[in-house]
Design a protein around this motif. Sequence first.
Motif, short mmCIF file in Angstrom:
data_model
loop_
_atom_site.label_atom_id
_atom_site.label_comp_id
_atom_site.label_asym_id
_atom_site.label_seq_id
_atom_site.Cartn_x
_atom_site.Cartn_y
_atom_site.Cartn_z
N MET A 37 0.84 -1.22 0.11
CA MET A 37 0.26 -0.04 0.09
C MET A 37 0.82 1.29 0.18
SD MET A 37 -3.49 -0.64 2.16
CE MET A 37 -4.14 0.89 1.18
N PHE A 38 1.92 1.35 0.81
CA PHE A 38 2.69 2.63 0.99
C PHE A 38 3.30 2.74 -0.48
CE2 PHE A 38 6.85 4.25 1.78
CZ PHE A 38 6.65 5.38 2.29
N ILE A 112 -5.73 5.72 2.53
CA ILE A 112 -5.02 5.49 1.44
C ILE A 112 -6.16 4.82 0.38
CG2 ILE A 112 -3.20 3.95 0.15
CD1 ILE A 112 -1.46 4.78 2.64
N ALA A 113 -6.73 3.87 0.70
CA ALA A 113 -7.85 3.16 0.07
C ALA A 113 -8.88 4.42 -0.56
CB ALA A 113 -8.52 2.06 0.69
N MET A 114 -9.39 5.21 0.42
CA MET A 114 -10.10 6.38 -0.07
C MET A 114 -9.47 7.22 -1.11
SD MET A 114 -12.99 5.55 1.55
CE MET A 114 -13.98 7.16 1.53
N VAL A 119 -9.63 8.56 -7.18
CA VAL A 119 -8.96 8.52 -8.25
C VAL A 119 -9.50 7.37 -9.28
CG1 VAL A 119 -6.79 8.21 -9.68
CG2 VAL A 119 -6.78 9.46 -7.36
N SER A 120 -9.94 6.28 -8.55
CA SER A 120 -10.33 4.89 -9.69
C SER A 120 -11.37 4.19 -8.49
CB SER A 120 -9.20 4.49 -10.22
OG SER A 120 -9.49 2.83 -10.48
N ILE A 121 -12.55 3.93 -8.91
CA ILE A 121 -13.40 3.26 -8.10
C ILE A 121 -13.04 1.89 -8.02
CG2 ILE A 121 -15.80 2.17 -7.80
CD1 ILE A 121 -16.22 5.31 -7.45
N PRO A 122 -12.68 1.03 -8.95
CA PRO A 122 -12.09 -0.26 -8.95
C PRO A 122 -10.90 -0.42 -8.37
CG PRO A 122 -12.80 0.37 -11.39
CD PRO A 122 -12.86 1.59 -10.42
N LEU A 123 -9.98 0.48 -8.38
CA LEU A 123 -8.78 0.44 -7.46
C LEU A 123 -9.31 0.91 -5.99
CD1 LEU A 123 -5.86 2.40 -9.43
CD2 LEU A 123 -5.95 0.01 -8.68
N GLY A 124 -9.90 1.66 -5.91
CA GLY A 124 -10.51 1.95 -4.48
C GLY A 124 -11.07 0.72 -3.82
N ILE A 125 -11.69 -0.04 -4.35
CA ILE A 125 -12.47 -1.39 -3.91
C ILE A 125 -11.52 -2.31 -3.67
CG2 ILE A 125 -14.12 -3.14 -4.60
CD1 ILE A 125 -15.74 -1.19 -6.02
N ALA A 126 -10.36 -2.47 -4.62
CA ALA A 126 -9.36 -3.31 -4.26
C ALA A 126 -8.46 -2.97 -3.17
CB ALA A 126 -8.42 -3.39 -5.56
N LEU A 128 -9.65 -1.34 -0.56
CA LEU A 128 -10.41 -1.37 0.71
C LEU A 128 -10.46 -2.80 0.92
CD1 LEU A 128 -13.42 0.59 0.06
CD2 LEU A 128 -12.05 1.17 1.63
N ILE A 129 -10.45 -3.94 0.25
CA ILE A 129 -10.38 -5.24 0.62
C ILE A 129 -9.04 -5.32 1.25
CG2 ILE A 129 -9.96 -7.41 -0.35
CD1 ILE A 129 -12.18 -6.29 -2.44
N ILE A 130 -7.64 -4.77 0.60
CA ILE A 130 -6.44 -5.08 1.24
C ILE A 130 -6.67 -4.28 2.53
CG2 ILE A 130 -4.08 -4.01 1.04
CD1 ILE A 130 -4.47 -4.46 -1.95
N SER A 131 -7.06 -3.24 2.71
CA SER A 131 -7.04 -2.60 4.01
C SER A 131 -7.76 -3.28 4.96
CB SER A 131 -8.10 -1.20 3.95
OG SER A 131 -7.29 -0.25 2.96
N THR A 132 -9.00 -4.22 4.86
CA THR A 132 -9.73 -5.05 5.41
C THR A 132 -8.88 -6.05 6.32
OG1 THR A 132 -11.64 -4.44 4.65
CG2 THR A 132 -11.73 -6.45 5.88
N LEU A 133 -7.94 -6.62 5.10
CA LEU A 133 -7.13 -7.54 5.48
C LEU A 133 -5.92 -7.11 6.45
CD1 LEU A 133 -6.70 -9.69 2.14
CD2 LEU A 133 -7.98 -10.35 4.15
N ILE A 134 -5.34 -5.91 6.24
CA ILE A 134 -4.37 -5.29 7.00
C ILE A 134 -5.31 -5.06 8.73
CG2 ILE A 134 -3.24 -3.20 7.83
CD1 ILE A 134 -2.65 -3.09 4.65
N MET A 135 -6.36 -4.56 8.57
CA MET A 135 -6.96 -4.60 9.87
C MET A 135 -7.35 -5.93 10.43
SD MET A 135 -10.86 -2.78 10.32
CE MET A 135 -11.84 -4.38 9.73
N ILE A 136 -7.64 -6.71 10.07
CA ILE A 136 -7.89 -8.09 10.59
C ILE A 136 -6.50 -8.59 11.30
CG2 ILE A 136 -8.53 -10.60 10.27
CD1 ILE A 136 -10.52 -9.25 8.25
N SER A 137 -5.52 -8.44 10.45
CA SER A 137 -4.18 -9.04 10.75
C SER A 137 -3.61 -8.29 12.05
CB SER A 137 -3.19 -8.72 9.79
OG SER A 137 -2.62 -7.42 9.27
N ARG A 138 -4.01 -7.10 12.16
CA ARG A 138 -3.67 -6.38 13.51
C ARG A 138 -4.17 -7.06 14.77
NH1 ARG A 138 1.00 -4.21 11.97
NH2 ARG A 138 0.68 -2.93 13.82
#
Length: 167
Positions: A37-38, A112-114, A119-126, A128-138
């Motif tokens: 993400m970074f 960052i997902a927002m 910039v791009s709805i499809p990228l944003g959705i992708a 958001l999924i990555i962000s959710t995985l990061i959140m769960i991993s914490r």
Amino acid sequence: MIVISTETYKSIVGFFKRNKPCNTVLKLCYNFLPFIMFVSYGILIVFMFFFDIKIFARITLSPLTVFAIVTFFRKIFNRPRPYEKFATTSVFGKNKKGESMPSRHTACAFIIAMAFMYVSIPLGIAYLIISTLIMISRVLAGVHFISDVIAGMAISLLYGYFSFFII
């Protein structure tokens, strides 16, 4: 409010310490996804700097603001981390004291997902999924309580919604 008992916490951490395949997947989500993400956010910033300075300003200032807000609240709350509260260790041996609430990794991932969503709805959705995985991993790694990551996510989604789509 969801409360995790000492036994539940130790059971989750123990599972990921003992189970190598699950530990590997968790480590991927915990370490590699934030890195991805970074780096990709950095690429987005550079791209927008050269192609649309207004978008560049918005996708740079909003995440910086969320980072500052979350950092401020972490200092104010100074909530102990789960491994401190339960007098044990996290899955990956993190030993930072306090500043658990809200989760800065989660907040940064979601803002960052927002930015990508702006910039791009499809990228944003992708993202958001990555962000959710990061959140769960914490939470699964034992470095944050569920309420820590939910607070980080909520701050970013609310701020991101207003700063990217309302203002």
